[in-house]
Design an enzyme around this catalytic site. Sequence first.
Site, PDB file in Angstrom:
ATOM      1  CE1 TYR A 119      35.970  59.484  72.383  1.00  0.00           C
ATOM      2  CE2 TYR A 119      35.647  60.024  74.698  1.00  0.00           C
ATOM      3  CZ  TYR A 119      36.418  59.486  73.691  1.00  0.00           C
ATOM      4  OH  TYR A 119      37.637  58.919  74.001  1.00  0.00           O
ATOM      5  CE  LYS A 174      37.000  55.936  71.998  1.00  0.00           C
ATOM      6  NZ  LYS A 174      37.842  55.412  70.941  1.00  0.00           N
ATOM      7  CB  SER A 209      37.575  56.450  77.025  1.00  0.00           C
ATOM      8  OG  SER A 209      37.498  57.509  77.937  1.00  0.00           O
TER       9      SER A 209
HETATM   10  P1  NAD Z   1      43.806  61.897  68.076  1.00  0.00           P
HETATM   11  O1  NAD Z   1      42.646  62.652  67.554  1.00  0.00           O
HETATM   12  O2  NAD Z   1      45.091  62.610  68.242  1.00  0.00           O
HETATM   13  O3  NAD Z   1      44.072  60.606  67.168  1.00  0.00           O
HETATM   14  C1  NAD Z   1      43.044  59.931  66.488  1.00  0.00           C
HETATM   15  C2  NAD Z   1      43.484  59.799  65.047  1.00  0.00           C
HETATM   16  O4  NAD Z   1      42.464  59.107  64.321  1.00  0.00           O
HETATM   17  C3  NAD Z   1      43.676  61.158  64.361  1.00  0.00           C
HETATM   18  O5  NAD Z   1      44.943  61.181  63.747  1.00  0.00           O
HETATM   19  C4  NAD Z   1      42.551  61.219  63.340  1.00  0.00           C
HETATM   20  O6  NAD Z   1      42.934  61.944  62.179  1.00  0.00           O
HETATM   21  C5  NAD Z   1      42.300  59.743  63.063  1.00  0.00           C
HETATM   22  N1  NAD Z   1      40.944  59.433  62.592  1.00  0.00           N
HETATM   23  C6  NAD Z   1      39.770  59.787  63.141  1.00  0.00           C
HETATM   24  N2  NAD Z   1      38.759  59.276  62.427  1.00  0.00           N
HETATM   25  C7  NAD Z   1      39.307  58.586  61.391  1.00  0.00           C
HETATM   26  C8  NAD Z   1      38.778  57.846  60.305  1.00  0.00           C
HETATM   27  N3  NAD Z   1      37.458  57.720  60.116  1.00  0.00           N
HETATM   28  N4  NAD Z   1      39.640  57.261  59.434  1.00  0.00           N
HETATM   29  C9  NAD Z   1      40.972  57.379  59.604  1.00  0.00           C
HETATM   30  N5  NAD Z   1      41.531  58.077  60.618  1.00  0.00           N
HETATM   31  C10 NAD Z   1      40.703  58.679  61.494  1.00  0.00           C
HETATM   32  O7  NAD Z   1      43.350  61.234  69.442  1.00  0.00           O
HETATM   33  P2  NAD Z   1      44.221  60.454  70.510  1.00  0.00           P
HETATM   34  O8  NAD Z   1      44.261  61.283  71.734  1.00  0.00           O
HETATM   35  O9  NAD Z   1      45.474  59.968  69.927  1.00  0.00           O
HETATM   36  O10 NAD Z   1      43.251  59.244  70.811  1.00  0.00           O
HETATM   37  C11 NAD Z   1      43.397  57.997  70.162  1.00  0.00           C
HETATM   38  C12 NAD Z   1      42.256  57.107  70.563  1.00  0.00           C
HETATM   39  O11 NAD Z   1      42.230  56.973  71.973  1.00  0.00           O
HETATM   40  C13 NAD Z   1      40.877  57.641  70.172  1.00  0.00           C
HETATM   41  O12 NAD Z   1      40.077  56.572  69.758  1.00  0.00           O
HETATM   42  C14 NAD Z   1      40.368  58.256  71.455  1.00  0.00           C
HETATM   43  O13 NAD Z   1      38.962  58.249  71.514  1.00  0.00           O
HETATM   44  C15 NAD Z   1      40.962  57.319  72.495  1.00  0.00           C
HETATM   45  N6  NAD Z   1      41.123  57.965  73.799  1.00  0.00           N
HETATM   46  C16 NAD Z   1      41.869  59.108  73.904  1.00  0.00           C
HETATM   47  C17 NAD Z   1      41.996  59.741  75.134  1.00  0.00           C
HETATM   48  C18 NAD Z   1      42.785  61.014  75.278  1.00  0.00           C
HETATM   49  O14 NAD Z   1      42.613  61.707  76.275  1.00  0.00           O
HETATM   50  N7  NAD Z   1      43.669  61.362  74.356  1.00  0.00           N
HETATM   51  C19 NAD Z   1      41.372  59.196  76.255  1.00  0.00           C
HETATM   52  C20 NAD Z   1      40.632  58.015  76.126  1.00  0.00           C
HETATM   53  C21 NAD Z   1      40.526  57.404  74.874  1.00  0.00           C
HETATM   54  C1  UD1 Z   2      37.813  64.631  79.011  1.00  0.00           C
HETATM   55  C2  UD1 Z   2      36.483  64.054  78.649  1.00  0.00           C
HETATM   56  C3  UD1 Z   2      36.638  62.540  78.501  1.00  0.00           C
HETATM   57  C4  UD1 Z   2      37.688  62.235  77.434  1.00  0.00           C
HETATM   58  C5  UD1 Z   2      38.989  62.928  77.794  1.00  0.00           C
HETATM   59  C6  UD1 Z   2      40.011  62.792  76.690  1.00  0.00           C
HETATM   60  C7  UD1 Z   2      34.737  65.514  79.560  1.00  0.00           C
HETATM   61  C8  UD1 Z   2      33.657  65.649  80.585  1.00  0.00           C
HETATM   62  N1  UD1 Z   2      35.496  64.402  79.667  1.00  0.00           N
HETATM   63  O1  UD1 Z   2      38.219  64.039  80.247  1.00  0.00           O
HETATM   64  O2  UD1 Z   2      35.414  61.960  78.132  1.00  0.00           O
HETATM   65  O3  UD1 Z   2      37.915  60.831  77.344  1.00  0.00           O
HETATM   66  O4  UD1 Z   2      38.765  64.342  78.018  1.00  0.00           O
HETATM   67  O5  UD1 Z   2      39.698  63.535  75.561  1.00  0.00           O
HETATM   68  O6  UD1 Z   2      34.889  66.361  78.688  1.00  0.00           O
HETATM   69  N2  UD1 Z   2      39.829  71.442  83.335  1.00  0.00           N
HETATM   70  C9  UD1 Z   2      39.824  72.762  83.752  1.00  0.00           C
HETATM   71  N3  UD1 Z   2      39.989  73.725  82.809  1.00  0.00           N
HETATM   72  C10 UD1 Z   2      40.165  73.448  81.482  1.00  0.00           C
HETATM   73  C11 UD1 Z   2      40.180  72.099  81.077  1.00  0.00           C
HETATM   74  C12 UD1 Z   2      39.984  71.134  82.040  1.00  0.00           C
HETATM   75  O7  UD1 Z   2      39.672  73.051  84.934  1.00  0.00           O
HETATM   76  O8  UD1 Z   2      40.301  74.393  80.679  1.00  0.00           O
HETATM   77  C13 UD1 Z   2      39.665  70.392  84.361  1.00  0.00           C
HETATM   78  C14 UD1 Z   2      38.420  69.534  84.132  1.00  0.00           C
HETATM   79  O9  UD1 Z   2      37.340  70.019  84.853  1.00  0.00           O
HETATM   80  C15 UD1 Z   2      38.893  68.167  84.673  1.00  0.00           C
HETATM   81  C16 UD1 Z   2      40.414  68.176  84.473  1.00  0.00           C
HETATM   82  O10 UD1 Z   2      40.770  69.526  84.250  1.00  0.00           O
HETATM   83  O11 UD1 Z   2      38.645  68.094  86.026  1.00  0.00           O
HETATM   84  C17 UD1 Z   2      40.843  67.339  83.297  1.00  0.00           C
HETATM   85  O12 UD1 Z   2      40.082  67.760  82.173  1.00  0.00           O
HETATM   86  P1  UD1 Z   2      40.326  67.151  80.716  1.00  0.00           P
HETATM   87  O13 UD1 Z   2      41.755  67.230  80.379  1.00  0.00           O
HETATM   88  O14 UD1 Z   2      39.347  67.798  79.793  1.00  0.00           O
HETATM   89  O15 UD1 Z   2      39.989  65.599  80.903  1.00  0.00           O
HETATM   90  P2  UD1 Z   2      38.669  64.907  81.455  1.00  0.00           P
HETATM   91  O16 UD1 Z   2      37.619  65.878  81.765  1.00  0.00           O
HETATM   92  O17 UD1 Z   2      39.071  63.990  82.545  1.00  0.00           O
END
Ligand code: NAD
Ligand code: UD1
Length: 342
Positions: free
Chosen positions: A150, A154, A125
Amino acid sequence: MPTILVTGGAGYVGSHTCVELLNSGYDVISVDNCCNSSSESLRRIEMITGKKIDFYEADIRSYKMLYKIFKENKIDAVIHFAGLKAVRESVLNPLLYYDNNLCGTINLCNIMNKFGIKRIVFSSSATVYSDSSAPPFDEEMPTGEVSNPYGRSKYVIEEILKDLKTSDNAWSISVLRYFNPVGAHESGTIGEDPLGIPNNLMPFVTKVALGLLPCLTIFSKDYKTRDGTCIRDYIHVVDLAKGHLLALKEVLTKNTIDIYNLGTGVGCSVLELVEAFEEACNVKINYKIGGKRQGDLPIVYANVSKAENKLGFKTSRSIKKMCEDSFNWQIKNPLGYRQFVK
Ligand code: NAD
Ligand code: UD1
């Protein structure tokens, strides 16, 4: 074609990546304990692609289950999504996050080692970058100065993977640092399905647009940005999923360890996103301005030159498309996958 084990394949980014893998001819096996997802998404993946996905409902921390999966299948590489991702929850329950994200990854790498399968693409991330660095973030910038468990999980996994490569050069590793994934498959059959009230902006906006939530709170208009609201690098989840296939190709064909930012390289403010959503979807978003959310950085966007130059990564879906596809998914699935699951 190679067989890919996708951990967390039922989740948001995992499900979209499974679609791209199957459409490109890969055989896909998925392991997910569905702690933050539904197996309904796997049925939808099969519907979209017309292809079969082998699914194990299991926890990646279970040595026994992972052993069974590797024993029963000839796996060529792993794309590792499984993990918990809610920042606030991680602050409240750090042990859960370290146990799930770190122990799960260590268990997975141990089994991979045992079976001699040493090719992995890992979901990291943008949160690993230091607050003190100036955007755009590039992969050479310092990491590790993270403010929550979290993000720290990572960062630590990235370090573990580097150590693994140092210890055994046979490993081939791609670490992908996502910026802000949004959007959904354009069919509207799979998408982001957060449990309860969403923490992230786009799922909150789609729920307000549909009247499922009354009002969006924009977390402050007092940042030093062009309109006072925070700037982020939103990337369409399908563009992100396609990036995984490029990284996968690299780990399958080269002996490497590489870290790549996956974003668009363009920042968009919260207000700009809300306005783009209103225009793209022809709806009004009820919002108010609230206080700052702890931990939010004013400006986060990627330098994506490395992914572009080394992987040939290119995004093609605009903010408008991100909004349309997010809303289309929400309209077709107002209660997410849950309404379809007994
Ligand atoms: P998500 O929660 O939709 O998907 C993660 C999946 O992993 C889920 O289906 C959950 O059930 C499964 N899981 C969690 N722990 C597990 C375990 N111990 N054993 C088996 N399955 C397990 O999240 P996502 O948005 O698809 O994110 C996927 C990956 O990308 C994650 O590692 C997340 O940290 C990373 N990531 C996501 C974002 C984002 O904004 N979506 C941003 C940066 C990084
Ligand atoms: C957040 C997490 C980041 C994580 C990512 C994906 C924090 C500080 N960061 O990123 O670590 O990898 O989600 O899960 O939580 N916002 C509003 N109102 C809302 C929601 C969000 O104004 O109800 C704003 C936030 O202040 C931010 C932007 O929208 O500026 C995006 O927010 P969000 O979607 O939560 O992503 P990040 O904060 O970038």
